[in-house]
Scaffold this active site. Structure first.
Site, PDB file in Angstrom:
ATOM      1  N   ASP A  40      46.991  23.548   2.266  1.00  0.00           N
ATOM      2  CA  ASP A  40      48.059  23.491   1.275  1.00  0.00           C
ATOM      3  C   ASP A  40      47.435  23.887  -0.072  1.00  0.00           C
ATOM      4  O   ASP A  40      46.208  23.812  -0.235  1.00  0.00           O
ATOM      5  CB  ASP A  40      48.630  22.070   1.217  1.00  0.00           C
ATOM      6  CG  ASP A  40      49.669  21.943   0.111  1.00  0.00           C
ATOM      7  OD1 ASP A  40      50.483  22.874  -0.052  1.00  0.00           O
ATOM      8  OD2 ASP A  40      49.654  20.924  -0.606  1.00  0.00           O
ATOM      9  N   ASP A  42      48.924  23.374  -3.965  1.00  0.00           N
ATOM     10  CA  ASP A  42      49.031  22.376  -5.047  1.00  0.00           C
ATOM     11  C   ASP A  42      48.548  21.021  -4.549  1.00  0.00           C
ATOM     12  O   ASP A  42      49.034  20.516  -3.535  1.00  0.00           O
ATOM     13  CB  ASP A  42      50.498  22.219  -5.494  1.00  0.00           C
ATOM     14  CG  ASP A  42      51.000  23.387  -6.318  1.00  0.00           C
ATOM     15  OD1 ASP A  42      50.790  23.397  -7.537  1.00  0.00           O
ATOM     16  OD2 ASP A  42      51.593  24.305  -5.715  1.00  0.00           O
ATOM     17  N   ASP A 259      47.849  17.381   0.990  1.00  0.00           N
ATOM     18  CA  ASP A 259      47.834  16.200   0.101  1.00  0.00           C
ATOM     19  C   ASP A 259      49.120  15.374   0.248  1.00  0.00           C
ATOM     20  O   ASP A 259      49.257  14.358  -0.423  1.00  0.00           O
ATOM     21  CB  ASP A 259      47.682  16.629  -1.356  1.00  0.00           C
ATOM     22  CG  ASP A 259      48.939  17.318  -1.875  1.00  0.00           C
ATOM     23  OD1 ASP A 259      49.431  18.239  -1.199  1.00  0.00           O
ATOM     24  OD2 ASP A 259      49.456  16.911  -2.934  1.00  0.00           O
TER      25      ASP A 259
END
Lengths: 323, 323
Positions: A40, A42, A259
């Protein structure tokens, strides 16, 4: 500790093995268990426009070990080319075909359906760019200005394009009541598709400060239309089915690093990947503990196999370039 | 047909007796069963700024029969004084103390709690006016302009007033992502109250055209904060507890006239009033049929006792002024 052993340990602990508590040998054995990593963006590699400490060095070191690498992001504000350039500017060794975005998945979905009508976008330029790239027409993107002081008169008189066959909802800084009104009116026609890039709720920017994600805008549209969207981004495995179809990755030898438990880790689960949660973004270890003690049968799907505070914590386990 | 008979018939039919199928004598007997009428405004008396045909004549004729009259609206865009003036301008015989609004209920709720902090309003001037009327301070109402091109930088730097102790959400033409971001950040503090004027979803303006109501904005705030608001307007019986407390109305001798089953009719049920649905607004007879055949145990609470296509259909049953 080999993978089989690691999985047994995780099952006993209901997953979320803390990687930093393992010894170097165990981690290196674990690293051998996959040959592709999907990151991922961000919260894993960067936060808005700032690289997370050591992220590109770790990314590149894993790549140098022979791990294939992909970035898979729900961010729909930029095109995948724009995301790729942003990564490259941070020194991340990646190429355009290795970047997957939710806007790109949305455009691919419509192209595969041989969609010939127009798309109304409640979102940003990333969606427009991906639609144009597959030859799909869309209405202008940006602010919708209400004419006159009266919402009712506006709603009666506002132009609606009869060729609109799909609504695309993503992150949208220009989200407004006039826009929402148009979307609600288009969606009264059940043949108009309702697509969302993603359902991320919010992104932390500082203590007690958040910015809303596309999921919040989807909630407004759901509330007014009583319709649920097809969500093209993570956790929908559709995001990477081209990679799987073309044989670029094998699920059992792929690691998903994210995250956010309800997008990234659920996505990893849905695809049959191993999963690693980093603590530098949305979800915390506390969130994982709540999932582990939840009685909801699907909560365990969002429990990662492993946890590490930040991506660059992996660096010390990697062989040195000279080693 | 007297009321007892009428109620028996309704129970057999699960409510929603069509008033126009009754004879004049039955309707007049029914009219004798109450001495106060509470009218919703939008969809019953007017639609936006246009009086619904014959509404003021019917309202005044019922008043002339000796029925006490109140307007009780979830509309929070104007103060109750503004709503009263609007009604008077249409020829409706009503005074200020006979108009109740959801914004006024919200202000009263805070005043009764002896609230001393400031209110951040995601809504319109009606809420501000009612708060000022009870001596409660609020931040400026209107557009929130995002400075800079980056939501993340904006969210980090935007000023948050430490004295804010409550968020008030109502209809808001200036709803925007910067506003939503502020509200979400204020509500991370669990001591900050989350109040909504109402939860109305949408108002029809023409075939296939709607405008979103406060409920849609509440849905966004719920999605991002995972908090549910205290809703001060209908269907919360709090709206009219002053009328009840002061003995102005007796529940068993009060009729609620509304156009929306999930606010007006549910409100009537919650207060123990008789209920009359008019078909000139949000809810249709089809909606009522769905409720009647629903297996949800609470659906029947939203089934009106009686139904009439529009308020002025009552006129022919009323004694003439000369009669």
């Amino acid at each position: 500790m080999n993978l089989a052993f690691c999985r047994t340990v995780q099952q006993q602990k209901k997953g979320c093995c803390k990687l930093l508590t393992l010894n170097k040998y165990s981690v290196q054995q674990w690293l051998k268990s996959f040959d592709a990593i999907i990151y991922d963006a961000d919260g894993v590699l960067w936060r808005t426009d700032k690289e997370l400490e050591g992220a590109s060095a770790t990314f590149n070191a894993l790549r140098a070990m022979g791990k294939r690498a992909y970035i898979c992001t729900n961010n729909s504000t930029k095109s995948h080319l724009g995301i790729c350039k942003k990564a490259q500017d941070m020194g991340i060794l990646i190429e355009e075909h290795e970047v997957l975005t939710s806007a790109q998945a949305l455009a691919r979905f419509l192209a595969e359906k041989k969609f010939k009508k127009k798309v109304y976008i409640m979102g940003e330029e990333g969606i427009g760019a991906e639609l144009r790239a597959v030859g799909i027409e869309h209405l202008p993107i940006g602010k919708e200005v209400m004419f006159g002081p009266d919402m009712y008169e506006y709603a009666k008189a506002m132009p609606l394009d009869k060729d609109v066959g799909a609504i695309a909802v993503g992150e949208d800084r220009d989200f407004s009541v006039p826009k929402l009104t148009k979307v609600a009116c288009y969606l009264t026609d059940p043949s108009v598709m309702f697509l969302a890039t993603n359902r991320d709720i919010a992104f932390p920017v500082a203590k007690g400060r958040y910015v809303p994600g596309a999921g919040v805008l989807v909630a407004t549209v759901k509330a007014i239309t009583k319709r649920a969207p097809m969500t093209c981004g993570k956790p929908n495995p559709y995001m990477c089915n081209q990679l799987l179809r073309e044989g670029n990755i094998k699920p059992e030898r792929t690691l998903m690093v994210g995250d956010t438990v309800y997008t990234d880790i659920q996505f990893g689960y849905n695809c049959g990947f191993q999963t690693l949660l980093v603590g530098s973004g949305v979800s915390t270890l506390d969130d994982v503990k709540k999932l582990q003690s939840s009685k909801q049968p699907r909560a365990y799907q969002q429990v990662p196999d492993l946890y590490v505070p930040k991506l660059s914590d992996l660096l010390k386990f990697l062989p040195s370039r000279n080693g």
